[in-house]
Design an enzyme around this catalytic site. Sequence first.
Site: not given
Ligand code: GCU
Length: 427
Positions: A262, A266, A353, A403
């Site tokens: 997540s 990144k 998402w 997720h």
């Molecule tokens: C939120 C955010 C995402 C991210 C995620 C996470 O949903 O919008 O961009 O990847 O959190 O880190 O759990």
Amino acid sequence: MNKKTFYSVLVATIVSPAAFCASILDRANYDEAKVPKYELPDVLSAPGCVAAASSAVEWTERVRPRVLESFENDIYGKLPPRCASTKFEILEQGEAFGGKALRRQIRITVSDAKGSRSFDMLLFSPMGAKGKTPVFLGLNFMGNHSTCFDKNVMLAPTCDRKTGEVKQPSEADRGTQAKRWPYEAALARGYAVATIYYCQIYPDYPLPESAQKSIYGIFSPDKIADRGGAIAAWTWGISRAIDCLETLPDIDAKRIAVLGHSRLGKTSLYAGATDGRVALLVSNNSGCMGSALSRRKFGETLELMLFQFPHWLDSKIAKYSGKEEDMPIDQHQLMALIAPRPLYITSASEDLWADPRGELMALVEASKVYALFGARALPSMENFEIEKPFMGDVGYHLRRGKHDILEYDWKNFLDFADIHFFGPGKR
Ligand code: GCU
């Protein structure tokens, strides 16, 4: 944010902040038919490049530096420089998992003109391993103690993701994220695993003081005038963890795999792009400003991200909010910066998402750079199939479900690492 959005923000915030927040996030597009027409920047080229690269050498010498520069200047911001001093101190070590592993807890202290910060790395390595051990390194969300039930792992204060309030952990907080860290499975296959609580590097909440409390706070302002946001800070922390792993004689510094889920997926991508010591990279369900193409505007968009997490990226990125088509680069080019090192991307079928399809599309595009380096086992959109992992020079899977990062994902990371670290059939 345009004027209309601004006023609706104002009114809704006064009436009901929570309802407003939900209504903004509800604007995400989940309809393929509504994905705007877009043209991706050519992955073989770079902003300002006249001609596309036709060889790996050309791409490396002419294109890569410019693409990296654009991610530093326009998206995540520059990593801080090396600090004046970095210290590693083994705070504790002992047997773990019934003697199957050696546990080490190592404090990494970074210091510069304005002070010091410390973050603790928890490292499990297979007991009695012959030769040097490859390692998976990743940041965690809830503290090292949340990644397992081992009572010897130090309990560390955690930080509230909205307010920054510091919470003292209790025994009940142990192992709350253990399913995301199947240590024993990795150890049994000959891998060490290292993790650090990400908020010790940059406390993840959107108030200005979080940057000051982070590792940015150790530098005099002129040294980090063009600094990035939290993702750049976490990325820098990963590089300091690699500095530490390199000093351990039983760890194979040539086989360091970095992984992240997540927001930390990144981060892992940016770590792969900025640190050549990363030998294999895994980015799990990393979505917007991670693996997903920004121009598709499917699921989370830059605008929605900046609304919730304004502290993650470089402040200069705000001008592209709602105007992703004007960005000089897109996320397939971030993946390309990792070439020719093995790269593994994942999506989850219900994680809309994060735009699963856009994640694979970016990887397929990035594969063109891998092909320049001679890679032939590369994915196509046909690999967008639930739980049929593709394992070539780059790899991909689409897990069924939500997720998350689960044992299924890890099993594939380990299979992929086996192929690249040991060679097919060598284990
Ligand atoms: C939120 C955010 C995402 C991210 C995620 C996470 O949903 O919008 O961009 O990847 O959190 O880190 O759990």
